[in-house]
Design an enzyme around this catalytic site. Structure first.
Site, mmCIF file in Angstrom:
data_model
loop_
_atom_site.group_PDB
_atom_site.id
_atom_site.type_symbol
_atom_site.label_atom_id
_atom_site.label_comp_id
_atom_site.label_asym_id
_atom_site.label_seq_id
_atom_site.Cartn_x
_atom_site.Cartn_y
_atom_site.Cartn_z
ATOM 1 N N SER A 585 0.849 -1.184 0.000
ATOM 2 C CA SER A 585 0.000 0.000 0.000
ATOM 3 C C SER A 585 0.894 1.246 0.000
ATOM 4 O O SER A 585 1.683 1.435 -0.909
ATOM 5 C CB SER A 585 -0.959 -0.036 1.190
ATOM 6 O OG SER A 585 -1.979 0.910 1.040
ATOM 7 N N ASP A 671 -9.609 -3.442 -5.819
ATOM 8 C CA ASP A 671 -9.073 -2.577 -4.770
ATOM 9 C C ASP A 671 -9.588 -1.152 -4.980
ATOM 10 O O ASP A 671 -9.430 -0.575 -6.053
ATOM 11 C CB ASP A 671 -7.545 -2.592 -4.825
ATOM 12 C CG ASP A 671 -6.895 -1.950 -3.609
ATOM 13 O OD1 ASP A 671 -7.575 -1.205 -2.895
ATOM 14 O OD2 ASP A 671 -5.698 -2.205 -3.389
ATOM 15 N N HIS A 710 -8.388 -4.574 -1.489
ATOM 16 C CA HIS A 710 -7.136 -4.058 -0.954
ATOM 17 C C HIS A 710 -6.446 -5.064 -0.039
ATOM 18 O O HIS A 710 -5.230 -5.126 0.021
ATOM 19 C CB HIS A 710 -7.405 -2.756 -0.189
ATOM 20 C CG HIS A 710 -6.169 -1.983 0.134
ATOM 21 N ND1 HIS A 710 -5.351 -1.429 -0.826
ATOM 22 C CD2 HIS A 710 -5.596 -1.669 1.330
ATOM 23 C CE1 HIS A 710 -4.351 -0.795 -0.248
ATOM 24 N NE2 HIS A 710 -4.470 -0.936 1.063
#
Length: 737
Positions: A585, A671, A710
């Site tokens: 991320s 995501d 995600h």
């Protein structure tokens, strides 16, 4: 005609080559030509075709890893007690727990009643000793609330976004996501044969729901087109969604909102917050159809949260805030709207430069302070004297709860009951499996309720953890956490350089704390060292540690990581051909920046759902979460200075024709936080610009999960399989045994 050239039919796999379609981006007189922006069209057949081709290429390039992947997967599985149960948690008149079964991906959620004698006398500590739950043995009166496996049947992806039981224990509100896009559907289920569940559902909500005390209402949050939680709704059971009341709306695109309640259940709460400012609204839970009122209007740069305590028979607010206190203080005030600066309130915990106050949990008998000292999360207790005078009496000092290990993580666990005579807390480290304790608030006695069981004879004495420090270019000392087996440590002591995985994050004031991992043993037992670089931008060393790694100081995050890598090499722990970096991320942005800054230091870089095209994303306020992120990264859309600064480090835009290490990028099609297009474009441009990206010995690979979000794939077996693949790649790249 295809938008790319697929793998050739020769014996050696050839990477897909994405078609160049120049797209001009101009801001502040700066022009950037993006050849791969066309990949943003998620529904275009050529985009799907390209992603599938990337997956096929990755499969071909890692086909020889399959035996090792299978081996690691079986190791992970063999260490996990697959048929297991959680430690029951008492809430109301019930003990709640979950069961997992071998071969099943999701948990069963269950409960059993608390014996009536303990319901009648909640002060008796004996009534807070959880029942013994055994695998495959049903307890008397055990009730199955939900079988996650049954609910997930027929779906490639499944996640719970809410699981909340009404205060009287008769109704369950639960929400699920079957796409991975974090949009949930809320439903209700009766837990009492005498009560009929409403035949209704609410779709498209954010995670989480909150019951009113009387069980007639639930409060939930919806998101706007940019996936920002912006509206709180009140739903009365037995009515349709069209009848729901909008109780709060946040128009400012830089703010998120959430709804909950104090642990005492005295107040319902709505919290609105940007990255740097918060505002809390309250409503007496005895009047759930009433109007929320503001505790203190927002003031830019001032963050605060509110807990409720009863002291001397009076309702008090315990407030953690940063008004004039970068590392936060704890104050108290009468329950109600607050006029004037928060800094003028009576302080319970003073500001310290070396301690970051993280918040207070309030119970009937004690206040629990969470804080961070020496880059470790800790907690302390302050008993509440029922005879003290609120606002004037002296409080007992907060006393830290101490532990023996050099590195550890500790903090309150699941404690839903405000009037509990015991406190549940958790503890663990890199070498100590997670523990759950119960602390008797009257005597201070600790009872170990459970330690994570690791099958196969795990012995923590066979591993060592320690703290090291690197020196950054500006003289700042950056902490590094290290864990390895005793055998590996002995090799290092004898002068051998060992394969090492260096992990980093460094954003949002998030800290990477010492925690045990069953899967990580597969690396440690193969002679690898595991290191965490606690770089600026995280929260390990207080608010200023964060402030010096965001917006116009963000490059510190990247250079700190590079300096940590150099330190590990210069100290003799490892070597560039034995060092792999990993981050996900915002930590994936770190990986992309490091790949450009110091590719020569790493044999490989793994970037998971990586934020590698930050400038493009932050320039597009219509994208999910972009405006909210301006407080973290800066606003390049309106600031030339911010634009130039972000352009100086943006991984996608700073790719050069030089040798890069092997790269594995992992992403998910659904995501909503870091769009798949960022790593897809990054990989395509690396291949076009850097010759090494197309080589067989240092390939750049992209794996895109086509039905995940995600957090990656859902289901524990699928997650273990994904971890096994990534670890197999890491082991090979680092040259581990």
């Amino acid at each position: 005609m295809s938008a790319f050239d697929a793998t050739s039919r020769t014996s050696a796999p050839t990477p897909p080559v994405a078609e160049r379609r120049p797209h001009r981006r101009e801001h502040h007189g700066r022009v950037f030509v993006d050849d791969y922006e066309w990949l943003r069209d998620k529904d275009a057949p050529e985009t799907r075709e390209y992603l599938e081709a990337e997956n096929a290429y990755t499969d071909a390039m890692t086909a020889d890893l399959k035996p090792l992947e299978d081996e690691v997967y079986e190791e992970i599985r063999s260490r996990v007690k697959e048929t297991d149960m959680s430690v029951p948690v008492r809430s109301g008149g019930w003990w709640y727990f979950s069961r997992t079964e071998e071969g099943r991906s999701y948990a069963k959620h269950c409960r059993v009643p608390v014996p009536q004698q303990y319901v009648d006398d909640p002060a008796d500590p004996a009534g807070w000793a959880p029942p013994e739950v055994s695998p495959d043995v049903e307890l008397p009166g055990e009730q199955l609330l939900m079988d996650g496996n049954a609910e997930a049947e027929g779906h490639e992806y499944f996640a719970l976004g809410a699981f909340s039981v009404s205060q009287d224990g008769t109704m369950l509100a639960w929400a699920t996501d079957t796409e991975g896009d974090e949009r949930y559907t809320l439903r209700f289920r009766s837990l009492d044969p005498e009560v009929t569940a409403p035949d209704e559902e609410v779709s498209g909500i954010a995670a989480g729901v909150t019951w009113s005390r009387d069980g007639r209402y639930v409060f939930y949050v919806t998101v706007d087109d940019a996936w920002r939680p912006d509206t709180v709704w009140r739903h009365r059971l037995g009515t349709t969604r069209d009848d729901d009341d909008k109780v709060f709306h946040e128009p400012d695109e830089s703010y998120w909102i959430g709804v909950g309640e104090t642990r005492s259940e005295k107040y319902l709460q709505i919290a609105a917050g940007s990255k740097i400012t918060t505002e809390v609204w309250c409503l007496d839970s005895s009047d759930p159809a009433g109007e929320f009122w503001c505790v203190r209007p927002r003031e830019e740069g001032v963050e605060y949260d509110v807990e409720h305590a009863v002291i001397g028979g009076e309702d008090r607010f315990i407030i953690t805030h940063n008004d004039g206190a970068p590392n936060y203080v704890v104050a108290e005030a009468p329950a109600g709207p607050i006029e004037g600066p928060l800094r003028d309130l009576r302080t319970l915990v003073e500001h310290r430069d070396d301690v970051r106050v993280e918040g207070v949990d309030a119970f009937a008998r004690v206040l629990v302070l969470g804080y961070r000292e020496g880059a470790l999360p800790r907690f302390a207790l302050m008993p509440i004297d029922p005879d003290s005078t609120a606002g004037t009496g002296e409080y007992t000092r907060f006393e830290p709860v101490e532990f023996d290990e050099e590195l550890f993580t500790s903090g309150p666990g699941s404690n839903p009951e405000w009037n509990s005579p015991v406190l549940r807390f958790g503890y663990g480290s890199f070498v100590t499996p997670g523990r759950v304790y119960s602390l008797d608030l009257a005597t201070g006695e600790r009872t170990l309720l459970r330690e994570q069981e690791v099958l196969g004879g795990y012995d923590p004495s066979g591993y060592v953890q320690r703290r090291d420090w690197a020196t950054a270019g500006d003289g700042t000392r950056v902490p590094i956490s290290l864990v390895m087996s005793n055998d590996t440590a002995a090799r290092v002591d004898s002068g051998e350089q060992v394969p090492t995985l260096l992990y980093g994050y460094g954003s949002y004031e998030s800290s990477i704390d010492p925690a045990f991992s069953v899967a990580r043993l597969s690396l440690l037992d193969r002679g690898m060292a595991y290191a965490v670089a606690h770089v600026r931008g995280g929260g390990e060393l207080g608010r200023l540690w964060y402030e010096n790694g965001k917006t116009l100081t963000k490059r510190n995050t990247f250079t700190d990581f590079v300096d940590c890598a150099r330190h590990l090499i210069d100290s003799g722990l490892t070597a560039p051909d034995r060092l792999v970096a990993e981050g996900g991320s915002a930590g994936g942005l770190l990986m992309g920046a490091v790949a450009n800054l110091a590719p020569e230091l790493f044999a490989g870089i793994q970037a998971v759902v990586p934020f590698v095209d930050p400038l493009t994303s932050i320039l597009m306020p219509e994208l999910p979460l972009t405006v909210i992120e301006w407080d973290e990264w800066g606003d390049p859309l309106h600031s030339e200075e911010v634009y130039d600064y972000m352009a100086s480090y943006a991984p996608y835009e700073n790719i050069e024709a030089k040798d890069y290490p092997a790269i594995l990028a992992v992403t998910s099609l659904n995501d909503t936080r870091v769009l798949y297009v960022e790593p897809a474009k990054w990989v395509a441009r690396l291949r076009a610009v850097a010759p090494s990206a197309n080589s067989a010995d240092r390939p750049v690979l992209l794996r895109c999960e086509m039905s995940a979000g995600h957090g990656g794939v859902s289901g524990r077996y699928e997650r273990w399989r994904q971890t096994a693949f990534e670890y197999a790649w890491t082991v090979r790249t680092a040259g581990a045994g």
